[in-house]
Design a protein around this motif. Structure first.
Motif, PDB file in Angstrom:
ATOM      1  N   TYR A  15       0.837  -1.198   0.000  1.00 44.61           N
ATOM      2  CA  TYR A  15       0.000   0.000   0.000  1.00 44.61           C
ATOM      3  C   TYR A  15       0.872   1.248   0.000  1.00 44.61           C
ATOM      4  CZ  TYR A  15      -3.594  -3.265   1.516  1.00 44.61           C
ATOM      5  OH  TYR A  15      -4.451  -4.325   1.596  1.00 44.61           O
ATOM      6  N   ILE A  16       0.280   2.339  -0.456  1.00 41.53           N
ATOM      7  CA  ILE A  16       0.931   3.638  -0.383  1.00 41.53           C
ATOM      8  C   ILE A  16       0.244   4.434   0.716  1.00 41.53           C
ATOM      9  CG2 ILE A  16       1.485   5.775  -1.620  1.00 41.53           C
ATOM     10  CD1 ILE A  16       2.824   3.228  -2.748  1.00 41.53           C
ATOM     11  N   ASP A  17       1.036   4.891   1.685  1.00 45.13           N
ATOM     12  CA  ASP A  17       0.487   5.730   2.752  1.00 45.13           C
ATOM     13  C   ASP A  17       1.057   7.144   2.599  1.00 45.13           C
ATOM     14  OD1 ASP A  17       3.047   5.891   4.016  1.00 45.13           O
ATOM     15  OD2 ASP A  17       2.640   4.039   5.116  1.00 45.13           O
ATOM     16  N   ASP A  18       0.670   8.039   3.499  1.00 44.65           N
ATOM     17  CA  ASP A  18       1.101   9.438   3.387  1.00 44.65           C
ATOM     18  C   ASP A  18       2.618   9.598   3.444  1.00 44.65           C
ATOM     19  OD1 ASP A  18      -1.343  10.615   2.940  1.00 44.65           O
ATOM     20  OD2 ASP A  18      -1.730  11.037   5.055  1.00 44.65           O
ATOM     21  N   THR A  19       3.305   8.727   4.151  1.00 47.01           N
ATOM     22  CA  THR A  19       4.761   8.851   4.227  1.00 47.01           C
ATOM     23  C   THR A  19       5.440   8.399   2.936  1.00 47.01           C
ATOM     24  OG1 THR A  19       5.109   6.653   5.191  1.00 47.01           O
ATOM     25  CG2 THR A  19       4.725   8.471   6.731  1.00 47.01           C
ATOM     26  N   GLU A  20       4.733   7.660   2.096  1.00 53.12           N
ATOM     27  CA  GLU A  20       5.307   7.153   0.842  1.00 53.12           C
ATOM     28  C   GLU A  20       4.827   7.922  -0.382  1.00 53.12           C
ATOM     29  OE1 GLU A  20       5.626   2.488   2.170  1.00 53.12           O
ATOM     30  OE2 GLU A  20       3.676   3.285   1.593  1.00 53.12           O
ATOM     31  N   ILE A  21       3.957   8.900  -0.165  1.00 57.20           N
ATOM     32  CA  ILE A  21       3.365   9.617  -1.300  1.00 57.20           C
ATOM     33  C   ILE A  21       4.433  10.319  -2.136  1.00 57.20           C
ATOM     34  CG2 ILE A  21       2.853  11.826  -0.182  1.00 57.20           C
ATOM     35  CD1 ILE A  21       0.342   9.974  -2.319  1.00 57.20           C
ATOM     36  N   LYS A  22       5.515  10.771  -1.497  1.00 59.04           N
ATOM     37  CA  LYS A  22       6.581  11.443  -2.262  1.00 59.04           C
ATOM     38  C   LYS A  22       7.196  10.502  -3.295  1.00 59.04           C
ATOM     39  CE  LYS A  22      10.066  10.677   1.312  1.00 59.04           C
ATOM     40  NZ  LYS A  22       9.220  10.081   2.338  1.00 59.04           N
ATOM     41  N   HIS A  23       7.262   9.210  -2.969  1.00 60.31           N
ATOM     42  CA  HIS A  23       7.788   8.225  -3.913  1.00 60.31           C
ATOM     43  C   HIS A  23       6.823   8.027  -5.086  1.00 60.31           C
ATOM     44  CE1 HIS A  23      10.870   7.327  -1.001  1.00 60.31           C
ATOM     45  NE2 HIS A  23       9.963   6.969  -0.099  1.00 60.31           N
ATOM     46  N   LEU A  24       5.519   8.041  -4.777  1.00 58.38           N
ATOM     47  CA  LEU A  24       4.520   7.907  -5.836  1.00 58.38           C
ATOM     48  C   LEU A  24       4.535   9.143  -6.737  1.00 58.38           C
ATOM     49  CD1 LEU A  24       2.317   6.197  -7.096  1.00 58.38           C
ATOM     50  CD2 LEU A  24       0.691   7.260  -5.520  1.00 58.38           C
ATOM     51  N   ILE A  25       4.724  10.307  -6.147  1.00 58.19           N
ATOM     52  CA  ILE A  25       4.810  11.537  -6.938  1.00 58.19           C
ATOM     53  C   ILE A  25       5.997  11.460  -7.892  1.00 58.19           C
ATOM     54  CG2 ILE A  25       5.394  13.998  -6.765  1.00 58.19           C
ATOM     55  CD1 ILE A  25       3.559  14.053  -4.251  1.00 58.19           C
ATOM     56  N   SER A  26       7.121  11.016  -7.397  1.00 62.99           N
ATOM     57  CA  SER A  26       8.307  10.876  -8.243  1.00 62.99           C
ATOM     58  C   SER A  26       8.040   9.922  -9.406  1.00 62.99           C
ATOM     59  CB  SER A  26       9.479  10.382  -7.395  1.00 62.99           C
ATOM     60  OG  SER A  26      10.618  10.177  -8.180  1.00 62.99           O
ATOM     61  N   PHE A  27       7.402   8.802  -9.119  1.00 63.24           N
ATOM     62  CA  PHE A  27       7.072   7.831 -10.162  1.00 63.24           C
ATOM     63  C   PHE A  27       6.108   8.445 -11.178  1.00 63.24           C
ATOM     64  CE2 PHE A  27       4.844   4.346 -12.139  1.00 63.24           C
ATOM     65  CZ  PHE A  27       5.858   3.432 -12.395  1.00 63.24           C
ATOM     66  N   ALA A  28       5.093   9.143 -10.684  1.00 63.31           N
ATOM     67  CA  ALA A  28       4.088   9.756 -11.577  1.00 63.31           C
ATOM     68  C   ALA A  28       4.735  10.784 -12.500  1.00 63.31           C
ATOM     69  CB  ALA A  28       2.971  10.388 -10.759  1.00 63.31           C
ATOM     70  N   GLU A  29       5.658  11.565 -11.967  1.00 57.64           N
ATOM     71  CA  GLU A  29       6.323  12.566 -12.801  1.00 57.64           C
ATOM     72  C   GLU A  29       7.156  11.916 -13.908  1.00 57.64           C
ATOM     73  OE1 GLU A  29       6.899  16.586 -10.287  1.00 57.64           O
ATOM     74  OE2 GLU A  29       8.304  14.977  -9.774  1.00 57.64           O
ATOM     75  N   LYS A  30       7.776  10.808 -13.601  1.00 56.80           N
ATOM     76  CA  LYS A  30       8.617  10.126 -14.584  1.00 56.80           C
ATOM     77  C   LYS A  30       7.821   9.362 -15.626  1.00 56.80           C
ATOM     78  CE  LYS A  30      12.513   9.479 -11.480  1.00 56.80           C
ATOM     79  NZ  LYS A  30      13.236   8.510 -10.641  1.00 56.80           N
ATOM     80  N   HIS A  31       6.684   8.783 -15.215  1.00 55.54           N
ATOM     81  CA  HIS A  31       5.999   7.821 -16.088  1.00 55.54           C
ATOM     82  C   HIS A  31       4.592   8.195 -16.533  1.00 55.54           C
ATOM     83  CE1 HIS A  31       9.244   4.973 -15.427  1.00 55.54           C
ATOM     84  NE2 HIS A  31       9.203   5.301 -14.150  1.00 55.54           N
ATOM     85  N   PHE A  32       3.963   9.186 -15.906  1.00 54.90           N
ATOM     86  CA  PHE A  32       2.561   9.459 -16.205  1.00 54.90           C
ATOM     87  C   PHE A  32       2.301  10.839 -16.788  1.00 54.90           C
ATOM     88  CE2 PHE A  32       1.503   6.339 -12.576  1.00 54.90           C
ATOM     89  CZ  PHE A  32       1.698   5.255 -13.424  1.00 54.90           C
ATOM     90  N   GLY A  33       3.330  11.552 -17.192  1.00 57.49           N
ATOM     91  CA  GLY A  33       3.131  12.823 -17.863  1.00 57.49           C
ATOM     92  C   GLY A  33       2.503  13.901 -17.002  1.00 57.49           C
ATOM     93  N   VAL A  34       2.914  13.964 -15.742  1.00 54.87           N
ATOM     94  CA  VAL A  34       2.379  14.963 -14.827  1.00 54.87           C
ATOM     95  C   VAL A  34       3.532  15.628 -14.101  1.00 54.87           C
ATOM     96  CG1 VAL A  34       2.071  13.305 -12.939  1.00 54.87           C
ATOM     97  CG2 VAL A  34       0.644  15.328 -13.023  1.00 54.87           C
ATOM     98  N   LYS A  35       3.356  16.883 -13.749  1.00 53.98           N
ATOM     99  CA  LYS A  35       4.355  17.644 -12.994  1.00 53.98           C
ATOM    100  C   LYS A  35       3.706  18.085 -11.700  1.00 53.98           C
ATOM    101  CE  LYS A  35       8.102  20.063 -12.256  1.00 53.98           C
ATOM    102  NZ  LYS A  35       9.183  19.370 -11.621  1.00 53.98           N
ATOM    103  N   ILE A  36       4.309  17.716 -10.565  1.00 53.83           N
ATOM    104  CA  ILE A  36       3.795  18.068  -9.252  1.00 53.83           C
ATOM    105  C   ILE A  36       4.655  19.212  -8.720  1.00 53.83           C
ATOM    106  CG2 ILE A  36       3.182  17.246  -6.959  1.00 53.83           C
ATOM    107  CD1 ILE A  36       1.779  15.690  -9.233  1.00 53.83           C
ATOM    108  N   VAL A  37       4.015  20.313  -8.327  1.00 52.77           N
ATOM    109  CA  VAL A  37       4.730  21.493  -7.853  1.00 52.77           C
ATOM    110  C   VAL A  37       4.332  21.799  -6.414  1.00 52.77           C
ATOM    111  CG1 VAL A  37       4.960  22.470 -10.158  1.00 52.77           C
ATOM    112  CG2 VAL A  37       2.963  23.035  -8.774  1.00 52.77           C
ATOM    113  N   MET A  38       5.163  22.572  -5.756  1.00 52.98           N
ATOM    114  CA  MET A  38       4.834  23.028  -4.401  1.00 52.98           C
ATOM    115  C   MET A  38       3.668  24.008  -4.494  1.00 52.98           C
ATOM    116  SD  MET A  38       6.910  21.326  -2.610  1.00 52.98           S
ATOM    117  CE  MET A  38       6.957  22.018  -0.983  1.00 52.98           C
ATOM    118  N   SER A  39       2.911  24.093  -3.424  1.00 49.82           N
ATOM    119  CA  SER A  39       1.724  24.980  -3.378  1.00 49.82           C
ATOM    120  C   SER A  39       2.046  26.412  -3.667  1.00 49.82           C
ATOM    121  CB  SER A  39       1.063  24.889  -2.014  1.00 49.82           C
ATOM    122  OG  SER A  39       0.690  23.559  -1.764  1.00 49.82           O
TER     123      SER A  39
END
Length: 99
Positions: free
Chosen positions: A75-99
């Motif tokens: 499972y992905i929990d809140d402490t692992e979300i940064k890893h999912l964000i990194s994966f999404a940026e590399k593989h899913f065509g999305v850019k996550i930015v700071m607020s």
């Protein structure tokens, strides 16, 4: 796979990627937490990817979980979300930015 759902990213970056804040990403992802346990399972992530028109969602969700799941509990929990964000940026065509 670029995310195109209207409830997903708000703008397009100069690199042609959909862009959103970390909080927007978390909010979008949490709507697929079907059992309300605060964790994202492979099946819930697959549903999220399908909602934005993703292809090979079973394979991609499995890869994303393996990449982001630091404690290997499946499972992905809140402490692992940064890893999912990194994966999404590399593989899913999305850019996550700071607020």
């Amino acid at each position: 796979m670029a995310f195109t759902n209207s409830c997903y990213p708000r703008s397009v970056s100069s690199h042609g990627k959909r862009q959103m804040t970390i909080e927007e990403f978390k909010k979008w992802l949490k709507q697929f937490d079907n059992d309300g346990d605060g964790l994202i399972s492979k099946e819930e992530l697959r549903e999220a990817l399908r909602s934005v028109g993703g292809w090979f969602t079973t394979w991609n969700s499995g890869r994303a979980i393996k990449s982001a799941d630091a404690n290997s509990n499946g499972y992905i929990d809140d402490t692992e979300i940064k890893h999912l964000i990194s994966f999404a940026e590399k593989h899913f065509g999305v850019k996550i930015v700071m607020s």
